[in-house]
Design a protein around this motif. Structure first.
Motif, PDB file in Angstrom:
ATOM      1  N   UNK A 255       0.868  -1.178   0.000  1.00 54.65           N
ATOM      2  CA  UNK A 255       0.000   0.000   0.000  1.00 54.65           C
ATOM      3  C   UNK A 255       0.907   1.231   0.000  1.00 54.65           C
ATOM      4  N   UNK A 256       0.547   2.203  -0.793  1.00 53.10           N
ATOM      5  CA  UNK A 256       1.308   3.452  -0.851  1.00 53.10           C
ATOM      6  C   UNK A 256       0.867   4.364   0.295  1.00 53.10           C
ATOM      7  N   UNK A 257       1.837   4.855   1.055  1.00 50.30           N
ATOM      8  CA  UNK A 257       1.537   5.806   2.127  1.00 50.30           C
ATOM      9  C   UNK A 257       1.853   7.238   1.714  1.00 50.30           C
ATOM     10  N   UNK A 258       2.850   7.408   0.820  1.00 47.43           N
ATOM     11  CA  UNK A 258       3.211   8.740   0.349  1.00 47.43           C
ATOM     12  C   UNK A 258       4.058   8.603  -0.910  1.00 47.43           C
ATOM     13  N   UNK A 259       3.603   9.198  -1.994  1.00 50.22           N
ATOM     14  CA  UNK A 259       4.367   9.175  -3.237  1.00 50.22           C
ATOM     15  C   UNK A 259       3.794  10.246  -4.160  1.00 50.22           C
ATOM     16  N   UNK A 260       4.661  10.934  -4.855  1.00 53.34           N
ATOM     17  CA  UNK A 260       4.210  12.015  -5.722  1.00 53.34           C
ATOM     18  C   UNK A 260       3.282  11.462  -6.810  1.00 53.34           C
ATOM     19  N   UNK A 261       2.138  12.054  -7.042  1.00 55.07           N
ATOM     20  CA  UNK A 261       1.674  13.365  -6.589  1.00 55.07           C
ATOM     21  C   UNK A 261       0.865  13.359  -5.288  1.00 55.07           C
ATOM     22  N   UNK A 262       0.685  12.218  -4.661  1.00 51.82           N
ATOM     23  CA  UNK A 262      -0.098  12.119  -3.421  1.00 51.82           C
ATOM     24  C   UNK A 262       0.840  12.007  -2.224  1.00 51.82           C
TER      25      UNK A 262
ATOM     26  N   UNK B 161      10.848  11.952  -1.762  1.00 51.22           N
ATOM     27  CA  UNK B 161      10.913  10.537  -1.400  1.00 51.22           C
ATOM     28  C   UNK B 161       9.538   9.911  -1.466  1.00 51.22           C
ATOM     29  N   UNK B 162       9.454   8.683  -1.007  1.00 48.73           N
ATOM     30  CA  UNK B 162       8.165   8.002  -0.990  1.00 48.73           C
ATOM     31  C   UNK B 162       8.156   7.012   0.167  1.00 48.73           C
ATOM     32  N   UNK B 163       6.954   6.557   0.534  1.00 52.80           N
ATOM     33  CA  UNK B 163       6.795   5.627   1.643  1.00 52.80           C
ATOM     34  C   UNK B 163       5.799   4.551   1.217  1.00 52.80           C
ATOM     35  N   UNK B 164       6.205   3.288   1.436  1.00 52.88           N
ATOM     36  CA  UNK B 164       5.382   2.134   1.064  1.00 52.88           C
ATOM     37  C   UNK B 164       5.241   1.206   2.248  1.00 52.88           C
TER      38      UNK B 164
END
Length: 172
Positions: A148-155, A162-165
């Motif tokens: 599940x995506x927790x943070x990734x561009x554009x959200x 960066x991003x968080x999964x």
């Protein structure tokens, strides 16, 4: 079969070469994407990026799983180990955090987003690609693992650099 010249390198030189190879791979990934983006626009480039990642992430995960000699269903422990050996693991500052029955992968500084920002380009809207990339990688390591995506561009709920999964074992 291997390159006989590699056997002559020191451990330090081999580590430096691995980083060079990773940077070259990422540069190639970026230049083909930007070529499509310039000629056909972001939507078309994203389509091809998604299609490429659907296939590449499985290839990468299978090879890493075999290299690490992970069992058929190594769970979140095996996934955590495998994530550190991805090409991106040599390029982006990242961390894995175990929280109960889940694993959170945080990419703190993405070279792609940093480079686009430095060049005055808009951020890469990578969430849709990331869904294929991270879900496919995890499922190849262990088919029970969901992503599940927790943070990734554009959200982004965190930094766009960066991003968080989140990974978890699907309850049976």
């Amino acid at each position: 079969m291997y390159n006989k010249y590699l056997a002559e390198l020191s451990k330090e030189e081999l580590l430096e070469l691995i980083e060079l190879y990773a940077k070259n791979w990422l540069a190639h990934d970026g230049v083909w994407f930007q070529s499509i983006e310039r000629k056909f626009g972001m939507a078309e480039a994203m389509y091809h990026d998604e299609e490429a990642w659907k296939r590449f992430t499985v290839i990468e995960a299978k090879r890493i799983k075999e290299f690490l000699q992970l069992p058929e269903n190594p769970g979140l422990e095996g996934l955590e180990q495998a994530l550190h050996y991805r090409f991106y693991g040599n390029l982006n500052e990242h961390e894995c955090i175990r929280e109960g029955n889940r694993l959170v992968y945080r990419n703190r500084d993405c070279r792609v987003q940093t480079a686009r920002s430095r060049k005055g380009m808009p951020y890469h809207p990578c969430k849709s690609v990331g869904i294929y990339e991270y879900s496919g990688f995890a499922a190849t390591i262990d088919a029970r693992i969901k992503c599940r995506c927790l943070s990734c561009f554009p959200d982004c709920t965190e930094s766009p650099d960066g991003c968080v999964w989140e990974f978890y074992l699907e309850e049976e």
